[in-house]
Design an enzyme around this catalytic site. Structure first.
Site, mmCIF file in Angstrom:
data_model
loop_
_atom_site.group_PDB
_atom_site.id
_atom_site.type_symbol
_atom_site.label_atom_id
_atom_site.label_comp_id
_atom_site.label_asym_id
_atom_site.label_seq_id
_atom_site.Cartn_x
_atom_site.Cartn_y
_atom_site.Cartn_z
ATOM 1 N N ARG A 126 -0.832 -8.476 13.951
ATOM 2 C CA ARG A 126 -1.361 -7.528 12.961
ATOM 3 C C ARG A 126 -2.157 -8.263 11.890
ATOM 4 N NH1 ARG A 126 3.773 -4.915 10.989
ATOM 5 N NH2 ARG A 126 2.461 -3.650 9.663
ATOM 6 N N ARG A 169 11.390 -6.186 5.218
ATOM 7 C CA ARG A 169 11.225 -4.788 5.612
ATOM 8 C C ARG A 169 11.747 -4.570 7.032
ATOM 9 N NH1 ARG A 169 5.264 -2.216 5.416
ATOM 10 N NH2 ARG A 169 5.017 -3.075 7.491
ATOM 11 N N ARG A 213 10.923 -1.209 12.361
ATOM 12 C CA ARG A 213 9.612 -1.046 13.005
ATOM 13 C C ARG A 213 9.399 -2.178 13.999
ATOM 14 N NH1 ARG A 213 4.807 0.126 8.752
ATOM 15 N NH2 ARG A 213 3.662 -0.869 10.441
ATOM 16 N N ARG A 229 -10.013 0.728 8.691
ATOM 17 C CA ARG A 229 -9.630 -0.631 9.047
ATOM 18 C C ARG A 229 -10.734 -1.347 9.807
ATOM 19 N NH1 ARG A 229 -3.677 0.445 9.149
ATOM 20 N NH2 ARG A 229 -2.554 -1.492 9.412
ATOM 21 N N LYS A 263 0.832 -1.216 0.000
ATOM 22 C CA LYS A 263 0.000 0.000 0.000
ATOM 23 C C LYS A 263 0.862 1.260 0.000
ATOM 24 C CE LYS A 263 -2.273 -0.991 3.865
ATOM 25 N NZ LYS A 263 -1.708 -2.272 4.327
HETATM 26 P P1 AMP Z 1 0.280 0.539 9.178
HETATM 27 O O1 AMP Z 1 1.495 1.373 8.977
HETATM 28 O O2 AMP Z 1 -0.860 0.963 8.292
HETATM 29 O O3 AMP Z 1 0.570 -0.933 9.086
HETATM 30 O O4 AMP Z 1 -0.224 0.815 10.669
HETATM 31 C C1 AMP Z 1 0.595 0.530 11.795
HETATM 32 C C2 AMP Z 1 -0.259 0.401 13.040
HETATM 33 O O5 AMP Z 1 -0.945 1.636 13.311
HETATM 34 C C3 AMP Z 1 -1.363 -0.639 12.963
HETATM 35 O O6 AMP Z 1 -0.893 -1.957 13.248
HETATM 36 C C4 AMP Z 1 -2.316 -0.129 14.046
HETATM 37 O O7 AMP Z 1 -1.799 -0.392 15.335
HETATM 38 C C5 AMP Z 1 -2.247 1.380 13.835
HETATM 39 N N1 AMP Z 1 -3.251 1.819 12.850
HETATM 40 C C6 AMP Z 1 -2.991 2.367 11.617
HETATM 41 N N2 AMP Z 1 -4.137 2.668 10.977
HETATM 42 C C7 AMP Z 1 -5.141 2.306 11.813
HETATM 43 C C8 AMP Z 1 -6.550 2.335 11.708
HETATM 44 N N3 AMP Z 1 -7.172 2.797 10.600
HETATM 45 N N4 AMP Z 1 -7.282 1.889 12.768
HETATM 46 C C9 AMP Z 1 -6.675 1.423 13.896
HETATM 47 N N5 AMP Z 1 -5.344 1.342 14.045
HETATM 48 C C10 AMP Z 1 -4.575 1.778 13.020
#
Ligand code: AMP
Length: 189
Positions: free
Chosen positions: A145, A128, A134, A89, A14
């Site tokens: 996740r 990654r 991270r 999400r 993404k």
């Molecule tokens: P990402 O970089 O999109 O994988 O997001 C990293 C982390 O941020 C996720 O594992 C969640 O803990 C939190 N997060 C990001 N976007 C959301 C969302 N829309 N709703 C809830 N938690 C989120």
């Protein structure tokens, strides 16, 4: 306005594809994950509130996430449109996004799900993790996740499918080919 949701599990590509799409379509990219990480890095009170949840691979509560997202949209009043990456999400997030955009006379034009199998996702995130550092990319947190994705996030797909807005694009292969496939879908909106 052209508003898109780029959808897919962790590691689907993404972020990579969003970067290419914003250049091509001149849209503003909003990644809720990036926003949360920026808050954590700057040690804001929001960052302190969410850092443990994120480090553990759990979703942040809807109310917090939605408020942050809406604030970010409102900061970009001149935008020609947005690419939402990592949001919505959950179904309540999707419903709220629809209401919020409707209040501005806008809508989600389309949702594109990047299709990548679990084996490939695990391989990509392990790669990654070596570079990103991270904490939530480590194998244990990644499992959480992915389970959050399959328990909560996947239900967002039928929500958009029932509105006739969902398209699926194969997310495995060369970045340029995937990008071209995305553009073919988006050019029809
Ligand atoms: P990402 O970089 O999109 O994988 O997001 C990293 C982390 O941020 C996720 O594992 C969640 O803990 C939190 N997060 C990001 N976007 C959301 C969302 N829309 N709703 C809830 N938690 C989120």
């Amino acid at each position: 306005m052209l508003n898109l949701v780029l959808f897919g599990p962790p590691g689907a590509g993404k972020g990579t594809q969003s970067q290419k799409l914003i250049d091509h379509y001149q849209l503003v990219h909003i990644s809720t994950g990036d926003l949360f990480r920026a808050h954590i890095k700057s040690q804001t009170s929001l960052g302190q509130q969410v850092s443990k949840l994120i480090a553990d691979g759990e979703l942040v509560p809807d109310s917090i996430t939605i408020a942050m997202l809406e604030e970010e949209v409102d900061k970009n009043k001149e935008a020609k449109g947005f690419i939402f990456d990592g949001f919505p999400r959950t179904v309540p997030q999707a419903e709220e996004l629809d209401k919020f955009l409707a209040g501005k006379g806008a809508k989600i034009n389309g949702v594109i799900a990047l299709d990548v199998d679990q084996e490939e996702l695990t391989r990509r995130i392990a790669e990654r993790h070596k570079i990103s550092g991270r904490p939530d990319d480590d194998a244990e947190k990644l499992k959480k996740r992915i389970s959050e994705y399959f328990n909560k996030t996947v239900h967002v797909l039928p929500y958009y499918e029932s509105q006739g807005k969902l398209a699926k694009v194969n997310g495995i292969g060369e970045i340029e080919i995937i990008f071209n496939d995305l553009c073919t879908v988006i050019d029809q909106y």
